[in-house]
Design an enzyme around this catalytic site. Structure first.
Site, PDB file in Angstrom:
ATOM      1  N   LYS A 177       0.885  -1.182   0.000  1.00 60.26           N
ATOM      2  CA  LYS A 177       0.000   0.000   0.000  1.00 60.26           C
ATOM      3  C   LYS A 177       0.910   1.215   0.000  1.00 60.26           C
ATOM      4  O   LYS A 177       1.427   1.617   1.037  1.00 60.26           O
ATOM      5  CB  LYS A 177      -0.859  -0.026   1.261  1.00 60.26           C
ATOM      6  CG  LYS A 177      -2.195   0.670   1.142  1.00 60.26           C
ATOM      7  CD  LYS A 177      -2.154   2.128   0.734  1.00 60.26           C
ATOM      8  CE  LYS A 177      -1.906   3.054   1.902  1.00 60.26           C
ATOM      9  NZ  LYS A 177      -1.747   4.464   1.480  1.00 60.26           N
ATOM     10  N   GLU A 252       9.391   1.530  11.028  1.00 63.55           N
ATOM     11  CA  GLU A 252      10.458   2.485  10.694  1.00 63.55           C
ATOM     12  C   GLU A 252       9.813   3.862  10.758  1.00 63.55           C
ATOM     13  O   GLU A 252       9.095   4.247   9.844  1.00 63.55           O
ATOM     14  CB  GLU A 252      10.990   2.233   9.274  1.00 63.55           C
ATOM     15  CG  GLU A 252      11.513   0.834   9.028  1.00 63.55           C
ATOM     16  CD  GLU A 252      12.957   0.662   9.451  1.00 63.55           C
ATOM     17  OE1 GLU A 252      13.496   1.560  10.135  1.00 63.55           O
ATOM     18  OE2 GLU A 252      13.539  -0.377   9.104  1.00 63.55           O
ATOM     19  N   CYS A 286      13.613  10.679   6.906  1.00 66.48           N
ATOM     20  CA  CYS A 286      13.477  10.207   8.297  1.00 66.48           C
ATOM     21  C   CYS A 286      14.805  10.357   9.032  1.00 66.48           C
ATOM     22  O   CYS A 286      14.835  10.689  10.208  1.00 66.48           O
ATOM     23  CB  CYS A 286      13.009   8.770   8.317  1.00 66.48           C
ATOM     24  SG  CYS A 286      14.027   7.688   7.325  1.00 66.48           S
ATOM     25  N   GLU A 383      10.024  16.313  15.153  1.00 68.46           N
ATOM     26  CA  GLU A 383      10.421  16.112  13.764  1.00 68.46           C
ATOM     27  C   GLU A 383       9.637  17.099  12.895  1.00 68.46           C
ATOM     28  O   GLU A 383       8.406  17.085  12.881  1.00 68.46           O
ATOM     29  CB  GLU A 383      10.109  14.683  13.331  1.00 68.46           C
ATOM     30  CG  GLU A 383      10.592  14.386  11.933  1.00 68.46           C
ATOM     31  CD  GLU A 383      10.244  12.979  11.481  1.00 68.46           C
ATOM     32  OE1 GLU A 383       9.088  12.578  11.653  1.00 68.46           O
ATOM     33  OE2 GLU A 383      11.134  12.298  10.944  1.00 68.46           O
TER      34      GLU A 383
HETATM   35  P1  NAD Z   1       2.077   8.669   7.481  1.00 71.53           P
HETATM   36  O1  NAD Z   1       2.204   7.866   8.711  1.00 71.53           O
HETATM   37  O2  NAD Z   1       1.026   9.700   7.415  1.00 71.53           O
HETATM   38  O3  NAD Z   1       1.826   7.728   6.209  1.00 71.53           O
HETATM   39  C1  NAD Z   1       2.645   6.628   5.937  1.00 71.53           C
HETATM   40  C2  NAD Z   1       1.810   5.563   5.256  1.00 71.53           C
HETATM   41  O4  NAD Z   1       0.837   5.101   6.176  1.00 71.53           O
HETATM   42  C3  NAD Z   1       1.053   6.040   4.019  1.00 71.53           C
HETATM   43  O5  NAD Z   1       1.048   5.007   3.049  1.00 71.53           O
HETATM   44  C4  NAD Z   1      -0.346   6.240   4.544  1.00 71.53           C
HETATM   45  O6  NAD Z   1      -1.366   6.113   3.567  1.00 71.53           O
HETATM   46  C5  NAD Z   1      -0.438   5.115   5.556  1.00 71.53           C
HETATM   47  N1  NAD Z   1      -1.464   5.291   6.585  1.00 71.53           N
HETATM   48  C6  NAD Z   1      -1.963   6.444   7.084  1.00 71.53           C
HETATM   49  N2  NAD Z   1      -2.902   6.180   8.020  1.00 71.53           N
HETATM   50  C7  NAD Z   1      -2.989   4.832   8.123  1.00 71.53           C
HETATM   51  C8  NAD Z   1      -3.755   3.953   8.929  1.00 71.53           C
HETATM   52  N3  NAD Z   1      -4.652   4.401   9.808  1.00 71.53           N
HETATM   53  N4  NAD Z   1      -3.552   2.633   8.805  1.00 71.53           N
HETATM   54  C9  NAD Z   1      -2.647   2.148   7.926  1.00 71.53           C
HETATM   55  N5  NAD Z   1      -1.908   2.929   7.124  1.00 71.53           N
HETATM   56  C10 NAD Z   1      -2.063   4.260   7.217  1.00 71.53           C
HETATM   57  O7  NAD Z   1       3.504   9.264   7.239  1.00 71.53           O
HETATM   58  P2  NAD Z   1       3.964  10.250   6.112  1.00 71.53           P
HETATM   59  O8  NAD Z   1       3.552  11.628   6.494  1.00 71.53           O
HETATM   60  O9  NAD Z   1       3.545   9.760   4.790  1.00 71.53           O
HETATM   61  O10 NAD Z   1       5.557  10.065   6.195  1.00 71.53           O
HETATM   62  C11 NAD Z   1       6.329  10.861   6.982  1.00 71.53           C
HETATM   63  C12 NAD Z   1       6.814  10.117   8.205  1.00 71.53           C
HETATM   64  O11 NAD Z   1       7.467   8.905   7.849  1.00 71.53           O
HETATM   65  C13 NAD Z   1       7.861  10.898   8.968  1.00 71.53           C
HETATM   66  O12 NAD Z   1       7.581  10.841  10.338  1.00 71.53           O
HETATM   67  C14 NAD Z   1       9.160  10.168   8.663  1.00 71.53           C
HETATM   68  O13 NAD Z   1      10.157  10.310   9.599  1.00 71.53           O
HETATM   69  C15 NAD Z   1       8.713   8.768   8.522  1.00 71.53           C
HETATM   70  N6  NAD Z   1       9.655   7.986   7.713  1.00 71.53           N
HETATM   71  C16 NAD Z   1      10.456   7.068   8.324  1.00 71.53           C
HETATM   72  C17 NAD Z   1      11.392   6.329   7.597  1.00 71.53           C
HETATM   73  C18 NAD Z   1      12.254   5.298   8.269  1.00 71.53           C
HETATM   74  O14 NAD Z   1      12.792   4.448   7.586  1.00 71.53           O
HETATM   75  N7  NAD Z   1      12.420   5.330   9.579  1.00 71.53           N
HETATM   76  C19 NAD Z   1      11.501   6.533   6.229  1.00 71.53           C
HETATM   77  C20 NAD Z   1      10.676   7.478   5.625  1.00 71.53           C
HETATM   78  C21 NAD Z   1       9.748   8.198   6.380  1.00 71.53           C
END
Ligand code: NAD
Length: 481
Positions: A177, A252, A286, A383
């Site tokens: 997804k 992650e 991240c 962050e």
């Molecule tokens: P997000 O949590 O909003 O979304 C991430 C994913 O989760 C998307 O595909 C989204 O559609 C999905 N999602 C959202 N709500 C959900 C739910 N209720 N159930 C299941 N899936 C759901 O995050 P974002 O804003 O897209 O990404 C930014 C964040 O990701 C930052 O905090 C960043 O640090 C983190 N990040 C971490 C890493 C790592 O490897 N540690 C890498 C990249 C990004």
């Protein structure tokens, strides 16, 4: 940028199909705010179809393949990614606003993940265990089954590579997804996997909203492992959903990673890393090095040198390939600007300038260096996920460790110092999943296990370690007398 496939479709069971609701979502170009495509708004029924297809693949051709055969498919896929490198880079750049050079780097990393995990597929072994007389005991590494992969928009191709690459190498069948802001390269990857000979159902891609397709995937009882990359808030929900079905989960999450600069550091070498770790992908990384901890004597000198670098940064639409492109969405831009409103004028040590003539609908934020801020301030703790770094002075090694470890996160950290003993001491004491000594990020290092502690998450992806995460261990005890 016109994809060679229809991006408004889902990829399930080796075929393109419309989502059950027939609804679509817009794909907005962050550089100018224009709609460039539509993607499917997948939901529960589509996720269910994808899990069924994955289950059937495990019971069919995919499940019957040897590790070497799986590896060969991944190696062919790696080559196909390289053959289509420019199309993938252009697609990603238009979709998420990443400058072209950075998008090209992501393509190279995706190909490298497929190569690494393709090569590793038949190298993962169990062990024999010395036991009582009359027994032979050994372990088998087995796939979990159907694995669910939920990824964010900031490095779609890299995260697909590290997560899907390792899951396929170990014989799982995947349901992916992608983030609603970044689905194009995920769909392209599925099509390339089909061309590489991946059996139907081994990889399914269901675009859609997090609260719909994402939540349905985490709640599905047919999914036996969840890999999530994204925010802490969503990670928490994913872990709760995983608990309901008693499935393992890799999280992650985010970070507020420190780059620690001691008075004896080679500043000429450090400077480009210090700045780049804050502005790469417009700070939407991240593992961004968003906190720069500097020994007090060096503070003013470093602030001046960073200010010089930051004011020279070029900012432009992604296709023009400047150092900094737009943020992924108007929403992300508003979040970052909201943080910046908390800073007093005297706390803005440096700020790049947005050039004249940027497209009106683009999500541009000029990189900023903040200072004169206590280490406990939200700007130094939370962050921000934009091109914003904060400079924090420290007195000595003890103080540096205290400040570095003083957030709820623990993803990566770097130490800049000429003192080898200090490097070793800090490598042990810093709360992080990766520590870099006199460098930052190790160029992404596909081979290097990656993940966090604390609110940065748990579990490891990348490197050989991911092969353990995507398998479960069975112990076989044979009594033969
Ligand atoms: P997000 O949590 O909003 O979304 C991430 C994913 O989760 C998307 O595909 C989204 O559609 C999905 N999602 C959202 N709500 C959900 C739910 N209720 N159930 C299941 N899936 C759901 O995050 P974002 O804003 O897209 O990404 C930014 C964040 O990701 C930052 O905090 C960043 O640090 C983190 N990040 C971490 C890493 C790592 O490897 N540690 C890498 C990249 C990004």
């Amino acid at each position: 940028m016109t994809p060679w496939f229809d991006p408004s479709l889902l990829f399930i069971d080796g075929q393109w199909r419309a989502c059950a609701s027939g609804e679509t979502l817009p794909v907005v170009n962050p550089s100018n705010g224009e709609d460039i495509a539509r993607i499917a708004r997948g939901g529960g029924a589509d996720v269910d179809a994808a899990v069924k297809a994955a289950t059937a693949a495990l019971e069919g051709d995919w499940g019957a393949m040897t590790a070497a055969e799986r590896g060969r498919i991944l190696l062919r896929l790696s080559q196909l990614v390289l053959d289509n490198a420019e199309a993938l880079a252009q697609m990603e750049s238009a979709d998420v606003g990443k400058p072209l050079t950075q998008a090209r780097g992501d393509v190279t990393a995706l190909a490298r993940y497929c190569e690494f995990y393709g090569g590793a597929a038949d190298k993962l072994t169990g062990e024999t265990i010395p036991f009582q007389q009359g027994f032979t005991v050994y372990t088998l590494r087995e796939p979990h089954g159907v694995t669910g992969h939920i990824i964010p928009w900031n490095y779609p191709m890299q995260i697909i590579g590290r997560s899907i690459g390792a899951a396929l190498a170990t014989g799982n069948a995947c349901v992916l997804k992608p983030a609603e802001e970044a689905c194009l390269t995920a769909l392209a990857f599925a099509d390339l996997a089909r061309q590489a000979g991946l059996p139907a159902g081994a990889l399914n891609v269901v675009p859609g909203l997090g609260a719909e397709a994402g939540a349905a995937l985490t709640a599905h009882p047919g999914v036996r492992h969840l890999s999530f990359t994204g925010s802490v808030a969503t990670g928490r929900r994913v872990q709760i959903a995983a608990a309901e079905n008693i499935v393992p989960v890799t999280l992650e999450l985010g970070g507020k990673s420190p780059q620690i600069v001691f008075g004896d550091a080679d500043l000429d070498k450090a400077l480009p890393f210090l700045v780049n770790a804050g502005i790469q992908n417009a700070g939407q990384t991240c593992s961004a090095g968003s906190r720069i901890l500097v020994q007090r004597d060096l503070h003013d000198d470093l602030a001046a040198r960073m200010a010089e670098e930051i004011s020279a940064l070029t900012i432009a639409p992604a296709g023009e390939d400047a150092r900094v492109g737009p943020l992924v969405s108007a929403r992300q831009k508003a979040i970052v600007e909201g943080f910046l409103e908390q800073a007093r004028p005297d706390q803005i040590l440096a700020r790049a300038e947005l050039p004249e003539g940027l497209p009106e609908g683009g999500n541009y934020v000029a990189p900023v260096l903040l200072g004169n801020i206590g280490a406990e301030h939200p700007l130094a703790q939370d962050e921000i996920f934009g091109p914003v770094q904060v400079l924090i002075p420290f007195e000595d090694e003890e103080d540096a460790v205290r400040i570095a470890n003083g957030t709820k996160f623990g993803l990566v950290a770097s130490v800049w110092s000429a003192d080898g003993g200090r490097q070793m001491r800090l490598a042990k004491r810093l709360k992080a999943g990766q520590v870099f000594l006199n460098n930052y990020g190790a160029a992404g290092g596909v081979e290097l296990p990656f993940g966090g502690v604390g609110h940065s998450g748990h579990g490891r992806e990348k490197g050989f370690e991911a092969l353990y995460a995507f398998t479960t261990l069975k112990t076989v005890a044979a009594h033969h007398g």
